[in-house]
Every structure is written in C-alpha cells, then in structure tokens.
Scaffold this active site. Structure first.
Site, PDB file in Angstrom:
ATOM      1  N   ASP A  33       5.252  34.668 -38.308  1.00  0.00           N
ATOM      2  CA  ASP A  33       4.769  36.150 -39.632  1.00  0.00           C
ATOM      3  C   ASP A  33       5.022  36.773 -38.477  1.00  0.00           C
ATOM      4  OD1 ASP A  33       3.313  33.852 -41.024  1.00  0.00           O
ATOM      5  OD2 ASP A  33       1.212  34.534 -40.316  1.00  0.00           O
ATOM      6  N   ILE A  69       2.845   2.532  -3.316  1.00  0.00           N
ATOM      7  CA  ILE A  69       2.201   2.908  -5.033  1.00  0.00           C
ATOM      8  C   ILE A  69       1.097   4.239  -4.883  1.00  0.00           C
ATOM      9  CG2 ILE A  69       0.037   2.420  -6.127  1.00  0.00           C
ATOM     10  CD1 ILE A  69       0.381  -0.344  -5.503  1.00  0.00           C
ATOM     11  N   GLU A  89      -0.755   6.642  -5.464  1.00  0.00           N
ATOM     12  CA  GLU A  89      -2.168   6.567  -6.378  1.00  0.00           C
ATOM     13  C   GLU A  89      -2.482   6.985  -7.244  1.00  0.00           C
ATOM     14  OE1 GLU A  89      -2.658   6.602  -3.184  1.00  0.00           O
ATOM     15  OE2 GLU A  89      -1.003   4.454  -2.703  1.00  0.00           O
ATOM     16  N   VAL A 118       1.019  -1.107   0.414  1.00  0.00           N
ATOM     17  CA  VAL A 118      -0.315  -0.231  -0.376  1.00  0.00           C
ATOM     18  C   VAL A 118       1.196   1.206  -0.465  1.00  0.00           C
ATOM     19  CG1 VAL A 118      -2.087   1.222   1.635  1.00  0.00           C
ATOM     20  CG2 VAL A 118      -1.452  -1.248   1.041  1.00  0.00           C
ATOM     21  N   ALA A 119       1.604   1.631   0.431  1.00  0.00           N
ATOM     22  CA  ALA A 119       3.214   2.676   0.722  1.00  0.00           C
ATOM     23  C   ALA A 119       3.015   2.638  -0.040  1.00  0.00           C
ATOM     24  CB  ALA A 119       3.893   1.811   1.866  1.00  0.00           C
TER      25      ALA A 119
HETATM   26  P1  ATP Z   1       3.878  37.922 -43.504  1.00  0.00           P
HETATM   27  O1  ATP Z   1       3.880  37.101 -44.437  1.00  0.00           O
HETATM   28  O2  ATP Z   1       4.267  38.214 -42.563  1.00  0.00           O
HETATM   29  O3  ATP Z   1       1.623  37.847 -43.071  1.00  0.00           O
HETATM   30  P2  ATP Z   1       2.184  39.709 -45.961  1.00  0.00           P
HETATM   31  O4  ATP Z   1       0.836  40.041 -45.555  1.00  0.00           O
HETATM   32  O5  ATP Z   1       3.273  41.056 -46.526  1.00  0.00           O
HETATM   33  O6  ATP Z   1       3.415  38.989 -44.204  1.00  0.00           O
HETATM   34  P3  ATP Z   1       1.858  38.184 -47.557  1.00  0.00           P
HETATM   35  O7  ATP Z   1       0.211  38.863 -47.173  1.00  0.00           O
HETATM   36  O8  ATP Z   1       2.134  37.136 -48.201  1.00  0.00           O
HETATM   37  O9  ATP Z   1       2.926  38.682 -46.353  1.00  0.00           O
HETATM   38  O10 ATP Z   1       1.778  39.692 -48.739  1.00  0.00           O
HETATM   39  C1  ATP Z   1       3.115  39.907 -49.182  1.00  0.00           C
HETATM   40  C2  ATP Z   1       3.753  40.716 -49.782  1.00  0.00           C
HETATM   41  O11 ATP Z   1       2.180  40.755 -51.451  1.00  0.00           O
HETATM   42  C3  ATP Z   1       2.952  42.076 -48.934  1.00  0.00           C
HETATM   43  O12 ATP Z   1       4.391  42.482 -49.040  1.00  0.00           O
HETATM   44  C4  ATP Z   1       2.653  43.000 -50.384  1.00  0.00           C
HETATM   45  O13 ATP Z   1       3.364  43.741 -51.023  1.00  0.00           O
HETATM   46  C5  ATP Z   1       1.472  41.994 -51.399  1.00  0.00           C
HETATM   47  N1  ATP Z   1       0.321  42.402 -51.092  1.00  0.00           N
HETATM   48  C6  ATP Z   1      -0.107  42.132 -49.567  1.00  0.00           C
HETATM   49  N2  ATP Z   1      -1.576  41.943 -49.535  1.00  0.00           N
HETATM   50  C7  ATP Z   1      -2.203  42.234 -50.884  1.00  0.00           C
HETATM   51  C8  ATP Z   1      -3.675  42.983 -51.378  1.00  0.00           C
HETATM   52  N3  ATP Z   1      -4.614  42.695 -50.847  1.00  0.00           N
HETATM   53  N4  ATP Z   1      -3.076  42.988 -52.723  1.00  0.00           N
HETATM   54  C9  ATP Z   1      -2.442  43.400 -53.556  1.00  0.00           C
HETATM   55  N5  ATP Z   1      -1.073  43.020 -52.841  1.00  0.00           N
HETATM   56  C10 ATP Z   1      -0.804  43.066 -51.512  1.00  0.00           C
END
Ligand code: ATP
Length: 903
Positions: A338, A294, A296, A291-292
């Site tokens: 990101d 384990i 539990e 008993v001692a």
């Molecule tokens: P992360 O990857 O850190 O989120 P991010 O938002 O810059 O960064 P993406 O969203 O892949 O990465 O965008 C890459 C690039 O595309 C941006 O740096 C910008 O130049 C361009 N981009 C982002 N959003 C748009 C959009 N809505 N329309 C056109 N070009 C865009």
C-alpha cells in the site's frame, strides 16, 4: 450460588434468539448503556472462566519428554546399549543409557523453550474487544469477556464471543467460518422462532465470525468453550500443528542418513568378519559407526532457530504467526505494498485549497486557531470556502480536540487532517453538529472511494459529500461559482479534473467536496451534487523507506505500489522513493481488465509495472494470482476487510497492526505492528538469515559426523592400531556438536545477505556445492586427526611401539578440538576473513566454545568420567600435537575457502 451460575440455569439462555432483547438484558442482569461493573466482571470471570478456546491436543509435559525417546536415533542407541549389556560391557551400557537421558533432557528443554516462544508470540496477536463497563466504552483483551458484557463491533472486527444483538446500524457479518455460508448475513434485533437454525439466527453474532459492514451492540450470552465455535472446536479438536516444509525436508534428510548408515554398517561389519576380525570388536566398531553417523541435534536445532527467529522479528515490530512463514519470507521476490501509511507517514495535512477561479496554498496554525492563506486571502470570504469547511466537519467520522491538555485525536488520519483544518477555520464542530444533526451516512469504502452524510437543518436537509476527485465529480451536476450554483458542463468538469491532476503530479493527495440542499428526505442522496472545491493534502514519505526499497532492489526483490490514490500522486511518491522512474507508466485500476480476459501482452504489462493506482481490493487478488502463476513468491500488504482474500492467497499476507482491521490481521501470516514498509524488508532479511543459519548448522553437524565416520572406517579398513569408541563419539556429538550448532542457529544476518537474488522455494538445504564442501571439510578433519596420531607416534613414542590407548586419546582430543574450531569455518560470505564474520561476532558461539572446552577439561579431570571415556593422562608434548593438528585442520579449511575451492 454465584450470579452467573444462577443465570446459566435459566432456560432463556439456551435460545437467546427467541427472547426479546430487554428481557435478555434483564436475564443477564446487565445494563445496555452502562454494561457491567468491574466487581461484577471479576465475579463472573471466576465462575464462567476466560473466554478462550482450549486446543484439544495440548501436549502435556510428560508427552513432550516421552517424545524425546521416540526417534530412530534412540532406537539405534538402545540396541547398542542392549548389546553392550549382553556382552557384559556394563560400563558402556550404562554410559549409553546416561547419554540417551542427557540427550532427551536437552531435547526436552529446547522444545519447551520453543513452545514458550510461540506462546509469547500468541499473546502479541491477541484480539481486543470493545465493551461497556461502568458506563464507559473501553477496550479489553477478548479473553476477559464475560456473559452480560455489552460488546461493540464494527466493520472489520472479529466477533469474539456469542452475543444477542440489542442495537445495530446496517450490520452484516460473514459467518462462513461457522456455517460455511459465504454470503454476508444481514443482522436485525427482534426475536426469532425458537426452532431457527444456526445460520438463520439473524439477531445473534457468533464467535469466530467477522463483521463485514456496519456496527452494532450485543449482550454477550456465552464465552469460550460454551460458544458455538467452542462446540465445534470440541468436536473436531484442533489438528496438530503441521510440520513446516523445512522440518519436513530435515525429516526426509535424517531418514536418508539412517539408511546410508545402516548400509555402511553392514558393509564394514561383513568386511571385518571376512578379514578375520573378532565378532565383538566388529560389533563395537559398528555401534561406533551408527552413533557417529546420526546428527542428533538436527531437528531440535532447526525448530529452535525458527522459533528464535520469530522472537527476534517480534522485537522489530513484526509478528510472524506461522513458523513456516519464516522460511517463505526469505524466498519472497515480489512485495506488493500500500502507499498510505506504509510508504508514507500517514500524517496527513491540508496544504492547498481550490474553489472556483481561486486557489491558494495554506498553512494551518493550530495553537492560534488560524489559517494562513499564502497567495489568496480573499478565498476566506467566498461561500464555496464556507461550504468546504462545513462539509469537512460534517462528512467526517474522526475525532479531534485541542484543549489545555494538548491534542486528542482518533480515526482516519485524512479526516483528522480535515477536522484540524475546520478547527483552524474557526468552525465549532459540536455546534455545527447540533445545527445539522446526522440522520444517515454512506460510509467510505475503497471500492466507491467516496463518502456522504445526510443532515437535517432548519430549512430541510443538507447533504455533505467528499471523495476521490473523479468519483465525486462524476456525481456532481452543478458547481458553486461565487454565490451562484451553475450547471457543471463537460468543459468545466475537465477544467476541475485538470487542476486536480496537476496538483496530484506534485505529490498532493486531492479530495473533492460537494453538497446539496433538499426540502424532503432524499432516498439515494449521493447524486446531483454541487461541487464546491478541492483540498490538497501532503502525506510525506517515511524517511527510511527509500533505503529499504534500494535494499530490496539489490536483493532481487521487486517492490510494487498498489494504491487507491490518484495515479499522479502515486507516481510522485513512487519517484521520490526510487520505486519508479520519471518515465515509467502507472496502471490505472479503471483500465484493468477481468483476470480471465487478460492477453499475454496485458499480463506482461502488469508484471513489469511497479505502480498501480486507483485499484480496488479485487485487483490485489488478481495481481497475486498473476505473480504466483509466474512462480513468484508474493508478499502482499493489506488493511481492510476486503483485502482478506488477497492476504490469504499471497504467500505472505502482511497486515497492518495500527491501521489494519482485525479481519486483515487474522487473514495475514504476518502483522506489522508499526505499519512500516522497512519492517517488511527487515523480516525478509531475517527470513534469509534463518535459512542460512539452518544451512550452517546442518553443514557443521554433517561434516563433523562424516569426519567421525571416515576415521572409524579408515581405521577399520586399514587395520590401524587405534579406533574411536562409541562412548567417545557420543561425547563428541553431544558436547562439541550440539552446543556450537545451537549457537550457529542464532547468528545475525551476514552483511551481504540482501545482495543476492532470493532462492527458489524448492532450494534444498544442502545442494551439490554444499555436499562437496561437507566432504572436503570432513576429509581434512579426518586427515588432521589421523595425522596427529602418526606424528605423535613417530616423533614421541617410536621406541615404545604402538600404544593403542595413547593413539586413541590423541585421535579423540584432536577430533574434539578440530570440531570446536570448525564452527568458525561456517561463514559462507565470500572473501571475508573468519575473524570478521558474524559467527566470530556471535557471543553465543563463544559461550558454546568455552563451555565445550570446559566440559572436555572437566571430563578429563574427573577420574570416573575419564575411565568411562577410556582416556588417561599423558605428556605436554602430546597435548601440543593435539593442539597443532586441530589448528592445522582449521587453517587448511580456511585456506581452501579463501582459494574458493569450496564455499
Ligand atoms: P492506499 O491504498 O495506498 O492505502 P489510499 O488510502 O489512497 O491508498 P483508499 O483508502 O482506498 O486508498 O482511498 C482511495 C481514495 O479515496 C483516496 O485517494 C481518496 O481520494 C479517497 N478517500 C480516502 N479516504 C477517504 C475518506 N475518508 N472519505 C472520502 N474519500 C476518501
């Protein structure tokens, strides 16, 4: 018969892909634009039930209770009880049974609590669905979908019910979860042959699959267990949740302990018999030993600590979806993150404009609907500026409105930023959209980094395009200079790129804008564009991130920024946040080789880098593989559909709760509700704290149990006049061990927890150092207890001869109080006094201590219990000795901890 029942009788619903969609809508008595009414939904929900997949192996409450009795521990106790009855020790037998029951009830309640925590977490990760109801598009929990609902899905969404498509645009789905087919399936609306196989039913969408491109509307034909996914789930019936590595470690560990106990038992039993001790008394000792030994409470306390940890993280905006991830988190040594929205605030504001030979910083004045041009006001008259505004408003899928009630906005923050700029520039977007109706769109993607729209106008067609500067300029062949369109020579191209680069270096996110007029409808319209200008945005870093990154550094965790943005912008933010130094290089996605072609030198470069820019989701997967090959535990953030493979492969996939698609959230092990980097760091800290807590209560339980073993063995081998009884040990293990152990399981992280390197994943719960500590602690407690008995005998009862019962009682109570105090020894922070530790500050520890003392006192005051425990009333002098020796054990342990002889 209710509507839905009569509908379900209809043959058309058996093969919805063979029925054309207007007939289908009629069949389901619904409207493509208005959807169902609220009253109808209530009725349908009542008869069709909630849209849920029942997990087949739901363990019933009775099973949970029965499971408490299926353990080697209960078996051993059962044998002990059986033997007691056999030798007519009725009281002992009954008491052991009562103890088994109490233990089972505690286990049952704890397991129930853990289960409830998991359920609460599941609710937090529910997938929403967008439907038309009463003529409006609304978001509802997907459990509330009913047949006849008009469901809207778009890229990144999980499909949450089976539906017959009625309208779509470029819709593609990934059905690998259902059919095993890994290529995306192109969807369409017209009816198909009745015999069409599941994988080819292109006019249907199915629960459990996800949308990889485009969008569409479907009428829901079946929900819950009636879906194709439900049918599979019914066949396979969900597998039981696998034990986490930690639970496995503990199970192995407990088994070992049982074998050691059995070996010890046999040894002491034989030695006793050989020494001529009576069989019955040896049997009693053996039962006591068993008993001692384990611990539990071990399995249940660890499950509870993990589940409680998950709940605590949920309170800090981190939803951990798998119990095992909690452990992995603590060992994370690289976090890939990101930039936009995680490290930065994602409040993107246009602050800079550049057109041919003119640039200026700008300040938007939303309330007055105007733009202040800081250094160059003449820009506002240039044709390029007008095109810039027009493209910003047309090539945009976001929504922004400012009326008397304030701002309403939805969509990509960068695009909202653009709409705000257009609004301040006096552009009426609605009028513009009427003049230039959109007829086609190339959506933005992280791979192409550009977006374009095609519009009709009075003269013909207008193409609007925007995107990452180098990507868009690569598709431009001319540039707007004044009111003239001139060829974009190599020299001019480089000048534009230089300007963008310079601005990016100061942290601006640069975007290029282009257009083209056409007479006839162009086929592939994102080519031969005319560059019109650049806009620079600021997206300030989140204020708390710098400290969080510093914390990672001191915790031995490498932080890597992986962004789609320009290298110069990425670097600027990285330097601001202390993630990289001014002299550090940035790895450009364009220069990243295929994984199989990497040389050792490349690999080292990748491993040492902390900023990767202009990367695509594929690179994320390569980076995870590389780090994992180096035996690193990787945390990886992601939000898009294409991030899902990297999120799955990472040890901890981290999806964004606000920005992330449902697919990313589904693939990830953890979801950040607030998208913030600091929440990841907080989760890592919690993960570490949980591992430490588990170590704490394992050390506590083992040292308590070992001290009992040592006392019994010593008393038996040295033939002392006293011994501990099985029931007393059961009482100790149940009262003084389990309650404090539970409290230890919920201790806050010690302050230095983020100042040491992460433990490798194979780190045992109890390593050599900790085993030594367990032995030393238990030896000290045993000596104190036996010392207490001798002192009481020598000082107080010398003349009376050996009073076995009194000796036993002093031993019993010294052991109880030593163990209760021992919980305060469980902090392993170096150089911190016990009253400054998190354990001392943990109110649950104090509740446990008070409760333990109260139960002990009550058991002494209630005479039947006193009889069962074989204790009797004796003098204050003895109580003083009990107290002194209990504290003695505590202070001696504190002293040797202070002297760093043990941890
Ligand atoms: P992360 O990857 O850190 O989120 P991010 O938002 O810059 O960064 P993406 O969203 O892949 O990465 O965008 C890459 C690039 O595309 C941006 O740096 C910008 O130049 C361009 N981009 C982002 N959003 C748009 C959009 N809505 N329309 C056109 N070009 C865009």
């Amino acid at each position: 018969m209710s509507t839905i029942n009569s509908i379900q009788q209809n043959d058309g619903l058996k093969n919805p892909w063979a029925v054309d969609h207007p007939a289908m809508l009629k069949l389901l008595q619904t409207d493509a634009d208005a959807g169902l009414s609220a009253e109808e939904v209530v009725k349908r929900l009542r008869s069709a039930g909630y849209n849920k997949i029942e997990s087949g192996k739901r363990i019933s409450l009775a099973m949970v209770l029965i499971n408490q009795f299926i353990s080697p521990f209960v078996l051993l106790l059962g044998i002990a009880a059986g033997l007691s009855f056999f030798f007519k020790e009725w009281l002992d037998g009954i008491a052991i049974i009562v103890v088994i029951l109490i233990n089972a009830i505690i286990g049952f309640l704890m397991e129930l609590q853990a289960e409830q925590s998991m359920e609460a977490l599941k609710k937090l990760t529910r997938v929403p669905a967008r439907v038309m109801r009463d003529g409006k598009q609304i978001e509802i929990p997907s459990e509330e979908l009913v047949p006849g609902d008009i469901l809207f899905v778009e890229s990144g969404d999980m499909v949450t019910a089976d539906g017959r498509l009625i309208r779509l645009s470029q819709l593609q789905t990934d059905e690998s979860a259902l059919t095993g087919e890994s290529l995306p399936v192109e969807k369409l609306v017209p009816p198909l042959n009745e015999q069409t196989a599941l994988a080819e039913r292109a006019n249907m969408i199915y629960k459990g699959t996800f949308v990889s491109k485009g969008n569409g509307y479907a009428v829901v034909v079946s929900t819950g267990m009636s879906t194709e996914f439900g049918a599979i789930a019914r066949m396979v019936q969900q597998a039981e949740q696998a034990a986490t590595p930690l639970e496995k470690k503990i199970a192995i560990f407990s088994k070992k302990l049982i074998w050691i106990t059995v070996a010890l038992l046999v040894l002491i039993f034989t030695a006793g018999l050989l020494n001529g001790k009576p069989f019955v008394s040896m049997l009693e000792t053996s039962i006591a030993l068993a008993v001692a030994a384990i611990p539990e409470g071990l399995p249940i306390v660890s499950t509870l600590a993990l589940a409680y940890g998950m709940l605590r993280m949920a309170r800090h905006n981190v939803i951990v979806k798998k119990l095992s991830s909690v452990e992995t988190l603590g060992g994370t040594n690289v976090i890939c993150t990101d930039k936009t929205g995680t490290l930065t605030q994602n409040k993107i504001e246009a602050v800079y404009i550049h057109i041919h030979q003119a640039s200026t910083e700008i300040k938007l004045d939303l309330p007055n609907q105007s733009i202040h041009f800081i250094s160059n006001t003449s820009i506002s008259n240039a044709p390029a500026y007008h095109h810039l505004g027009r493209v910003a408003a047309l090539c945009n899928t976001a929504y922004f409105d400012l009326d008397g009630k304030g701002e309403t906005e939805s969509g990509d923050p960068l695009e909202i930023g653009l709409l705000k700029m257009a609004y301040c520039a006096g552009i009426n977007r609605q009028d513009l959209q009427q003049l230039f109706p959109k007829i086609d769109e190339v959506p933005f993607s992280s791979e192409t980094k550009i977006m374009g729209t095609l519009h009709k106008n009075n003269e013909g067609y207008y193409i609007a395009a925007k995107g990452a500067v180098e990507e868009l300029i690569a598709r431009c062949t001319s540039v707007l200079e004044g009111s003239e369109i001139v060829p974009l020579t190599e020299e001019k191209r480089n000048q534009w790129l230089d300007i963008a680069e310079k601005r990016a270096q100061s942290g601006l996110r640069m975007l290029a804008f282009a257009f083209r007029d056409e007479d006839v409808i162009p086929k592939d319209f994102l080519h031969q564009l005319t560059l019109t200008g650049l806009i620079g945005f600021i997206d300030p870093p989140r204020p708390e991130v710098r400290a969080a990154i510093a914390e990672c550094k001191s915790a031995g965790i490498k932080v890597v920024m992986i962004t789609g943005d320009h290298p110069a912008t990425a670097k600027n933010i990285a330097v601001q946040l202390g993630l990289a130094k001014e002299t550090d290089g940035v790895i450009h996605g364009g220069t990243m080789k295929h994984f199989n072609e990497l040389t050792q030198g490349d690999k080292e470069k990748w491993i040492n880098a902390s900023v990767f820019a202009r990367v695509s989701p594929k690179h994320k997967l390569d980076l995870v593989t590389l780090y994992q090959n180096e035996k690193m535990v990787v945390g990886m953030t992601g939000d898009g559909v294409n991030d899902a493979p990297a999120l799955k492969k990472a040890d901890i996939g981290i999806a964004m709760g606000e920005r992330g698609t449902q697919v990313a959230q589904e693939a990830a092990a953890m979801v950040l509700k607030d998208d913030a980097f600091s929440s990841i760091v907080l989760a890592v800290k919690q993960g570490r704290a949980i591992f430490e807590n588990i170590r704490k209560f394992v050390i506590f339980l083992l040292s308590c149990n070992l001290s009992e073993l040592l006392i019994i063995s010593t008393a038996s081998v040295l033939n002392l006049h006293f011994q501990l009884f099985p029931l007393q040990i059961l009482f100790i293990n149940l009262v003084t061990d389990v309650l404090p152990a539970l409290a230890l399981g919920v201790t806050e992280a010690e302050p230095h927890i983020m100042q040491r390197k992460p433990y490798p994943s194979e780190t045992p719960i109890i390593d050599k150092e900790r085993w030594t500590a367990i032995f030393v602690y238990s030896i000290i407690i045993s000596i104190a207890c036996i010392g207490g008995v001798f002192t009481s005998h020598e000082l107080l009862h010398n003349q009376e001869g050996w009073n076995t019962e009194l000796c036993n009682n002093v031993l019993f109570y010294t052991l109880i109080f030593s163990q209760i105090l021992h919980v305060l020894n469980m902090s392993f922070e170096k150089g911190i006094a016990f009253y400054k530790t998190e354990i001392f500050k943990n109110r649950y520890v104090w509740y446990a201590i008070i409760l333990c003392i109260a139960i002990t006192v009550l058991s002494f005051l209630i005479s039947p219990v006193r009889k069962v425990l074989d204790v009797s009333i004796y003098g204050w002098n003895d109580w003083t000795i009990v107290t002194l020796f209990s504290f003695l054990s505590f202070f001696v342990i504190q002293l040797i901890k202070r002297l760093r002889w043990v941890i």
